[in-house]
Design an enzyme around this catalytic site. Structure first.
Site, PDB file in Angstrom:
ATOM      1  N   VAL A 258      -2.267  -2.782  -5.725  1.00 53.21           N
ATOM      2  CA  VAL A 258      -1.746  -2.859  -4.359  1.00 53.21           C
ATOM      3  C   VAL A 258      -2.668  -3.625  -3.420  1.00 53.21           C
ATOM      4  CG1 VAL A 258      -0.555  -0.647  -4.628  1.00 53.21           C
ATOM      5  CG2 VAL A 258      -2.846  -0.693  -3.608  1.00 53.21           C
ATOM      6  N   CYS A 259      -2.040  -4.161  -2.379  1.00 52.10           N
ATOM      7  CA  CYS A 259      -2.746  -4.642  -1.185  1.00 52.10           C
ATOM      8  C   CYS A 259      -1.844  -4.292  -0.009  1.00 52.10           C
ATOM      9  CB  CYS A 259      -3.068  -6.134  -1.264  1.00 52.10           C
ATOM     10  SG  CYS A 259      -1.646  -7.217  -1.455  1.00 52.10           S
ATOM     11  N   ALA A 260      -2.056  -4.877   1.143  1.00 51.28           N
ATOM     12  CA  ALA A 260      -1.281  -4.487   2.320  1.00 51.28           C
ATOM     13  C   ALA A 260       0.220  -4.687   2.108  1.00 51.28           C
ATOM     14  CB  ALA A 260      -1.753  -5.271   3.539  1.00 51.28           C
TER      15      ALA A 260
ATOM     16  N   TYR B 115       0.850  -1.191   0.000  1.00 50.19           N
ATOM     17  CA  TYR B 115       0.000   0.000   0.000  1.00 50.19           C
ATOM     18  C   TYR B 115       0.888   1.243   0.000  1.00 50.19           C
ATOM     19  CZ  TYR B 115      -4.605   2.025   0.378  1.00 50.19           C
ATOM     20  OH  TYR B 115      -5.784   2.667   0.089  1.00 50.19           O
TER      21      TYR B 115
END
Length: 454
Positions: free
Chosen positions: A389-391, A321
């Protein structure tokens, strides 16, 4: 006040007021009467003895009654009015329930006051005994009204209104009506009511199970995660109530984890109240703040020693992120956000297009979510570099990119797509259930003839 072309729901506002006003006094006095006949506890910090009694602050303290009445009549639509009425009613019900179950009292002696201020204190004492403490209903209602009024005020009145609200918040202490513990618990209640009845008009607790929970293949995983968060919430609550003092602040993360547990069990990502452009509601931010902070720290810790982003193919990137600085420095034109627990960065350039597809952490996104992500990636490529994106940039974003690789023809099989991704991003984590879903999605897409050729 703002000008609204359509007729305001005056009659309906009057009905709400005729219902809420008697209910307020009847329920509030009922709880006060019960507490007067019981032995009540006191939760007070030693430093509170230094809080001065300021008689004139009874004026802002009383002013919330006026704001309460006006608030119903400035609503521009029936939806807004019903939302406000339900928030005020819910705050009353929850607060009074707490007063009855856990009665607390105010322990300081209030000084004698004469004149106008003395008359106002005397009028207050007619119905408000030194009970009904935590959570402060005064503060809960203030939070609800504080959020409600600014959208209807002229820009010139915004600053004075915020100043009045600050004075009201302080007045609960300087009029010797509440101890400090009542203030944060009251604020938490206020935000909870706003979260329960969002501006969309769809109750958080009545929201349909979101699409990522409609697939029962990961039901056991959802239940395990829900139970873990529930146990964490319970442990924090027990610690807070056992040791008290400053440990009582643990009630905030306890509530936060309880809400996250409910999301995994039933509510899905809708509980984060995140918009399509990545912005989380203020209520969700305040209620979930401890969890959100931990999620952010976890994201940074896990990725501190690895590349934050990796280019896969044709200007499509994958990563953790990002901050606004990350996006600006790398020149991304589009961000595809696969998380539920992160809010889009502030001060994001107008040249950046942000698309949020909410998915709970540690669960496989639904087929519809993956197909939507693949479609957005393909469409966004024409504008320039795309960041998915992700974490951590390891799982949810990876699944989105694999879906795009398959649908765009960059890979012919799931195994080929996974292998291509891992050559550029070796740290990706894919469960067997995720790969099965990808294969199923690819087969369905091929059968429908909707493959891209980029």
């Amino acid at each position: 006040m703002d000008s609204v072309e359509q007729e305001r729901p005056w009659k309906l506002a009057s009905i709400w007021l005729m219902f809420l006003a008697p209910f307020f006094f009847i329920s509030y006095n009922f709880a006060n009467g019960l507490a007067a006949n019981r032995q009540v506890a006191h939760i007070v910090f030693e430093w509170e003895s230094h809080i001065p009694f300021v008689a004139w602050t009874i004026l802002p303290y009383w002013s919330i009654d006026l704001l309460y009445g006006i608030s119903l009549f400035i609503c521009a639509t029936k939806l807004e009015l019903h939302n406000l009425g339900k928030r005020l009613f819910t705050a009353q019900v929850i607060a009074v329930t707490c007063f009855i179950l856990f009665p607390l009292g105010f322990s300081f002696t209030k000084p004698e006051t004469q004149g106008l201020f003395g008359g106002l204190f005397a009028a207050l004492a007619e119905f408000d005994q030194p009970y009904n403490q935590a959570p402060s209903l005064h503060i809960a209602l203030l939070i609800i009204l504080w959020v409600h009024f600014p959208r209807h005020l002229n820009s010139v009145l915004i600053a004075p209104f915020h100043l009045l609200c600050i004075l009201i918040a302080i007045s609960v202490l300087t009029t010797f009506q509440h101890h400090f513990i009542d203030v944060p618990t009251g604020a938490l209640l206020g935000w909870l009511c706003i979260w329960l009845w969002p501006d969309s008009g769809v109750s958080a607790v009545k929201a349909r199970i979101s699409s990522e929970l409609e697939d029962t293949t990961e039901e056991a995983q959802r239940h395990r995660l829900s139970l873990c968060y529930l146990l964490g919430s319970a442990v924090l609550a027990v610690l807070a109530l056992s040791f008290q003092g400053w440990v009582l602040w643990l009630l905030w993360p306890s509530v936060s984890l309880l809400l996250v547990s409910m999301m995994y069990l039933k509510l899905g990502s809708s509980g984060f109240q995140k918009s399509e452009i990545g912005h989380m509601s203020s209520a969700a931010k305040w209620l979930l703040f401890p969890y959100l902070v931990c999620a952010r720290i976890n994201s940074r810790l896990w990725t501190r020693n690895v590349s934050h982003v990796s280019e896969i193919v044709d200007g499509v990137w994958i990563g953790r992120y990002p901050s606004a600085k990350d996006i600006e420095m790398n020149g991304y034109k589009t961000v595809i956000d696969m998380t539920a627990e992160f809010s889009a960065p502030r001060r994001l350039s107008n040249h950046v297009s942000w698309h949020s597809i909410c998915n709970l952490d540690l669960l496989t996104p639904s087929s519809s979510a993956l197909k939507e992500a693949a479609t957005l990636i393909e469409q966004a490529r024409a504008r320039g570099p795309v960041l998915v994106v992700c974490a951590l940039g390891y799982s949810r974003s990876a699944l989105a990119i694999i879906s795009w690789l398959l649908m765009s023809g960059h890979a012919q099989t799931t195994e080929e797509a996974v292998a291509l991704l891992r050559t550029k991003r070796p740290s990706v984590v894919l469960k067997d259930s995720a790969q099965i879903r990808l294969t199923s999605l690819h087969d369905a897409t091929m059968n429908q003839g909707t493959e891209y050729h980029g």
